[in-house]
Design a protein around this motif. Structure first.
Motif, short mmCIF file in Angstrom:
data_model
loop_
_atom_site.label_atom_id
_atom_site.label_comp_id
_atom_site.label_asym_id
_atom_site.label_seq_id
_atom_site.Cartn_x
_atom_site.Cartn_y
_atom_site.Cartn_z
N HIS A 143 0.79 -1.21 -0.12
CA HIS A 143 -0.22 0.06 -0.04
C HIS A 143 0.96 1.25 -0.02
O HIS A 143 1.44 1.93 1.12
N LYS A 179 -9.44 -1.22 -5.93
CA LYS A 179 -9.44 -0.42 -4.72
C LYS A 179 -10.75 0.61 -4.83
O LYS A 179 -10.98 0.95 -5.74
N PHE A 225 -12.64 3.45 -2.62
CA PHE A 225 -12.44 4.57 -1.58
C PHE A 225 -13.89 4.87 -1.04
O PHE A 225 -14.77 5.61 -1.78
N HIS A 282 -10.83 1.18 1.14
CA HIS A 282 -10.53 2.12 2.21
C HIS A 282 -11.84 2.53 3.12
O HIS A 282 -12.61 3.06 2.33
N VAL A 284 -8.02 -2.42 3.70
CA VAL A 284 -6.69 -1.68 3.61
C VAL A 284 -6.87 -0.81 5.23
O VAL A 284 -7.87 -0.46 5.66
N HIS A 285 -5.75 -0.50 5.45
CA HIS A 285 -5.30 0.20 6.91
C HIS A 285 -6.21 0.23 7.87
O HIS A 285 -6.81 1.31 8.21
N SER A 339 -5.26 9.55 6.88
CA SER A 339 -6.55 8.99 6.80
C SER A 339 -6.55 7.24 6.53
O SER A 339 -5.99 7.15 5.71
N ASP A 394 0.99 3.06 3.55
CA ASP A 394 0.26 3.88 2.95
C ASP A 394 1.18 5.07 2.60
O ASP A 394 0.90 6.28 2.83
#
Ligand code: DUC
Ligand code: ZN
Ligand code: ZN
Length: 478
Positions: free
Chosen positions: A58, A149, A151, A182, A237-238, A288, A315
């Motif tokens: 990432h 991906k 968002f 995300h 992710v994250h 973020s 990230d």
């Protein structure tokens, strides 16, 4: 160029063994004891660990974002990554709304030609129509993309609402690709940002307060339930907080194929940084999802230890002080992003292996092998075995480094781990058989990295779907 790495302990996700590793023509040719070969170079790895090079799944090199462009190029970023033991990144193609996915992909491929180590791309689905559906097919079948991906935040820009998520997840299922998200509810973020400003909060402390954990938890849960309804695996992710971990743990318990990633920063840094009196310091941490109150870090570590989170990333998205200053009067205009590609592995080793939270094999799993497996790169990447790419890090468990923006190789003027001394550092990083981090000397070559195709997953998706979707269709004969 041929290379023999002698006298080290080979550590992979599966095993640790005393063995030499012989590389030639960019690949590992032999792994075995006391290898006798004629070679261009010998590295003595006595007392050190020979591990698969790190894969950061990432990153955002030279990303155009929030009115500026991330300061790290594909060359400087992958070079800094090599100084930190990495040999591959997975970056993101992020088309603007209405921009063709294929056009955006080709643009990013052009930028990435500068990379010093190997790379591949997730492609973001930022809008929806028939051409997006078709481009996804072309990207999978012709261009080696197997992950898309979404968002769920950044309303009015790249946010994918449910009416995009649902058909895109379905298309991923058809193609044997994996959707990634995300997870932040963009509608709520936008609402809470306005609330903060109404209350006169314009500084960086407004950032975490407008993106609290429930905003992430709601989106993670929604994405996971959508994936479940469609019967497709999903990668979050994250993951930064307990509220996002909760639906991941629940879904995994129910047998759903859900993968989660956490960032070195979220494991180690808490939200007090946003309340620092120094505006520049606080703004430098704006990313973020934001850094969270301390209790979340303990939970993230536990999830990583138990295997409920599988990968670690950064990230990596760099903005210098003058770029962060774009939000001087309004926190919502501070470009979101922090660096870390050079520090992830050492920080993970220091906080993970040195403390006993992770075994060395688990360290390899969460820094390299698991990402390779999830994104269908294994065993070419993420392993040390004959036939694999010679992407290797020789790790010195006794070496120390004090992290600082003054000495790091990242093209950014701030380091979120500033002043921390880590024990356990990369001594040599080898990319396709070339030593590009050579005992403190960076020898990365612009353009030496190659694009890596990632084929789709050849799982029996219909069977997987049947097992996952709770309510099989039932017709009534009348
Ligand atoms: N978060 C960041 O902090 N930067 C880039 C994009 C993202 O989602
Ligand atoms: Zn993100
Ligand atoms: Zn990101």
């Amino acid at each position: 160029m041929s290379l023999l790495i002698k006298n080290g302990t080979v550590v992979t996700a599966d095993q640790s063994l005393t063995a030499d590793v012989y590389c030639e023509g960019g690949v590992i040719k032999k792994v075995g004891q006391s290898l006798e070969v004629t070679t261009d170079r010998v590295i003595d790895a006595g007392g050190m660990y020979v591990m698969p090079g790190g894969i950061d799944p990432h990153t955002h090199m030279e990303l155009p974002f929030m009115g500026t462009v991330a300061s790290e190029s594909f060359f400087t970023g992958t070079a800094a990554g090599a100084a930190g033991g990495n040999t591959m990144i997975l970056d993101f193609v992020i088309p603007s709304p209405k921009e063709s996915l294929l056009d955006a992909y080709k643009k990013w491929r052009g930028w990435a030609e500068k990379a010093a180590t190997d790379y591949s791309f997730h492609v973001a689905v930022t809008w929806w129509d028939k051409s997006v559906y078709e481009d996804m097919g072309t990207l999978v079948k012709k261009y080696g993309v197997n992950s898309f991906k979404h968002f769920m935040a950044y309303k009015g820009a790249i946010m994918a609402p449910d009416e995009t998520l649902v058909p895109s997840f379905k298309r991923c299922l058809e193609l044997g690709a994996i959707p990634t998200v995300h997870a932040e509810n963009g509608e709520l973020v936008s609402f809470l940002q306005k609330e903060m400003k109404t209350q006169g909060i314009m500084g960086p402390e407004g950032h975490p307060q407008s993106r609290p954990p429930e905003v992430e938890g709601e989106a993670a849960n929604r994405a996971i339930r959508i994936a479940q309804s469609i019967g497709v695996p999903i990668y979050v992710v994250h993951v930064s907080c307990e509220e996002a971990l909760e639906p991941i743990l629940r879904a995994r318990k129910e047998g759903q194929r859900v993968y989660g990633e956490c960032l070195a920063g979220h494991l180690e840094i808490d939200d007090s940084v946003y309340y620092n009196k120094d505006w520049e310091y606080a703004a430098a941490h704006v990313m973020s999802p934001p850094f969270r109150p301390k209790k979340h870090q303990a939970s993230l570590w536990k999830a990583l230890q138990s295997g409920n989170l599988q990968t670690t990333a950064t990230d990596h998205c760099c903005f210098c002080a003058e770029q962060k200053a774009m939000g001087k009067e309004d926190f919502s205009k501070i470009p979101n992003g922090t660096a870390g590609i050079e520090d992830r592995m050492a920080v993970l080793w220091d906080s993970g292996v040195n403390t006993g939270r992770l075994t060395m094999n688990e360290f390899v799993a969460v820094t390299s092998a698991n990402a390779a497996k999830i994104f269908n790169l294994y065993p070419r990447k993420g392993s040390i075995q004959a036939g694999a790419d010679a992407d290797i890090v020789v790790w010195d468990p006794e070496g120390k480094r004090t992290i600082s923006a003054k000495t790091h190789h990242q093209n950014v003027d701030f380091n979120i781990f500033e002043g921390r001394t880590v024990k356990g550092v990369p001594k040599y990083t080898i990319s396709r058989g070339n030593v590009i981090w050579d005992d403190g000397e960076l020898k990365a070559v612009e353009g030496a990295g190659r694009y890596i195709d990632r084929p789709p997953y050849n799982r029996d998706y219909e069977a997987v779907k049947k097992a996952l979707v709770h309510n099989a269709p039932r017709a009534v004969k009348r």
